[in-house]
Design an enzyme around this catalytic site. Sequence first.
Site, PDB file in Angstrom:
ATOM      1  NE  ARG A 118      -3.984   0.530   1.662  1.00  0.00           N
ATOM      2  CZ  ARG A 118      -5.238   0.565   2.083  1.00  0.00           C
ATOM      3  NH1 ARG A 118      -5.545   1.255   3.154  1.00  0.00           N
ATOM      4  NH2 ARG A 118      -6.197  -0.082   1.453  1.00  0.00           N
ATOM      5  CG  HIS A 145      -8.164   0.329  -3.445  1.00  0.00           C
ATOM      6  ND1 HIS A 145      -7.387  -0.767  -3.094  1.00  0.00           N
ATOM      7  CD2 HIS A 145      -8.951   0.582  -2.347  1.00  0.00           C
ATOM      8  CE1 HIS A 145      -7.678  -1.140  -1.860  1.00  0.00           C
ATOM      9  NE2 HIS A 145      -8.618  -0.348  -1.394  1.00  0.00           N
ATOM     10  CD  GLN A 148     -12.939  -1.886  -1.726  1.00  0.00           C
ATOM     11  OE1 GLN A 148     -12.255  -1.858  -0.727  1.00  0.00           O
ATOM     12  NE2 GLN A 148     -14.146  -2.436  -1.746  1.00  0.00           N
ATOM     13  CG  ASP A 236     -13.587   6.319  -1.727  1.00  0.00           C
ATOM     14  OD1 ASP A 236     -13.740   6.054  -0.524  1.00  0.00           O
ATOM     15  OD2 ASP A 236     -12.466   6.322  -2.288  1.00  0.00           O
ATOM     16  CB  CYS A 275     -14.050   1.032  -0.985  1.00  0.00           C
ATOM     17  SG  CYS A 275     -13.413   2.690  -0.653  1.00  0.00           S
ATOM     18  NE  ARG A 303     -10.388  -5.361  -0.489  1.00  0.00           N
ATOM     19  CZ  ARG A 303      -9.599  -4.391  -0.020  1.00  0.00           C
ATOM     20  NH1 ARG A 303     -10.141  -3.340   0.556  1.00  0.00           N
ATOM     21  NH2 ARG A 303      -8.282  -4.441  -0.170  1.00  0.00           N
TER      22      ARG A 303
HETATM   23  N1   CP Z   1     -11.379  -0.278   1.557  1.00  0.00           N
HETATM   24  C1   CP Z   1     -10.141  -0.366   2.088  1.00  0.00           C
HETATM   25  O1   CP Z   1      -9.147  -0.547   1.367  1.00  0.00           O
HETATM   26  O2   CP Z   1     -10.097  -0.264   3.431  1.00  0.00           O
HETATM   27  P1   CP Z   1      -8.787  -0.135   4.343  1.00  0.00           P
HETATM   28  O3   CP Z   1      -8.182   1.206   4.064  1.00  0.00           O
HETATM   29  O4   CP Z   1      -9.292  -0.289   5.730  1.00  0.00           O
HETATM   30  O5   CP Z   1      -7.824  -1.233   3.954  1.00  0.00           O
HETATM   31  N1  NVA Z   2      -9.885   6.837  -1.749  1.00  0.00           N
HETATM   32  C1  NVA Z   2      -9.596   6.337  -0.416  1.00  0.00           C
HETATM   33  C2  NVA Z   2      -9.803   4.863  -0.373  1.00  0.00           C
HETATM   34  C3  NVA Z   2      -9.591   4.249   0.995  1.00  0.00           C
HETATM   35  C4  NVA Z   2      -9.757   2.757   0.994  1.00  0.00           C
HETATM   36  C5  NVA Z   2      -8.174   6.694  -0.039  1.00  0.00           C
HETATM   37  O1  NVA Z   2      -7.279   6.597  -0.900  1.00  0.00           O
HETATM   38  O2  NVA Z   2      -7.943   7.104   1.096  1.00  0.00           O
END
Ligand code: CP
Ligand code: NVA
Length: 317
Positions: A118, A145, A148, A236, A275, A303
């Site tokens: 990440r 992402h 997701q 989102d 998400c 997930r």
């Molecule tokens: N939706 C998602 O990726 O959640 P987290 O940031 O908790 O991993």
């Molecule tokens: N768009 C959000 C998604 C979190 C899962 C972010 O990048 O923070």
Amino acid sequence: MTDYKLKQGHRHFLDISSISPEDAREIIEKAKALKKAAKEQNQSKGFVHPDAPLRDQALAMIFEKPSTRTRVSFEMAMHQLGGKSVVLQNHDMQLGRGESVSDTAKVLSGFVDAIMLRANSHEALLEMAEASTVPIINALTDFSHPCQIMADILTFEEHAGSIKGKKIAWSGDGNNVAVSWIHAAVLFDCELAVACPKEYAPLEQVVGWAKNNGGKVSITENPVDAAKDADCVITDTFVSMGDEDADKRLKDLENYQVNADLMADAKPSALFMHCLPAHRGEEVTADVIDGPQSVIWDEAENRLHIQKAILMWCFGK
Ligand code: CP
Ligand code: NVA
């Protein structure tokens, strides 16, 4: 000299746009089968698949940003498939004090069989894939992402059947999650209508890629147009991890909130997805996200099932 190539049959999962439609479908079907088997046997979360298909595999999970769903679902996915996982926070690693992404990738390739990242920047993910000899999985970057959205496709199909030809509406920020939805619209052959202010539109190169690949993707500033007759409405957070202009974003995006009025423009059977994490009263109202059309808890649980299928695909299983 080390040969920085993946083992035969192993592959990276960097973006939905970088795999074939056949492979994307294979991952969804594998996830459905793994979930069905787990539910039929009424297994507890800590079970290990009787075949332990990843018994010889270890996964390193690197987080440069916080996570709840991604971290726990990947860790449990590895456990359930009989493998091992190691969680690494960027700030605890030499990576956090300047060791290069490529050196980190080469070192970890000697310890583990796959790396989930990440990352703050998508470039770091690509740099890691370039240097690594083991599969790299995109667990969210500033650009996309994909894990997701694979879970979202699985969730949609569980509730509403094949996504092919269905209309998905996105209302809000044209962010990393929206980008992976654009990729998915092309690979899974569904219509995607994105509503956002011009300043928050998804990257032109992504929209152009979709159009060049026959995608039915439209961008509008009008959320009602996007939601009209949609089979699913998605949003989102208006303030993603790393966004600094929170007050401006909340103001600029307030008309893109998913509320009961907007849901009424979609089909009566329309699903609502998000998400998570969510901010009730900002991008979505509580009556929608906690209401009967919302499938967010299945989406979150999925997930886990999709992670298992993605991991197996990365190892050619
Ligand atoms: N939706 C998602 O990726 O959640 P987290 O940031 O908790 O991993
Ligand atoms: N768009 C959000 C998604 C979190 C899962 C972010 O990048 O923070």
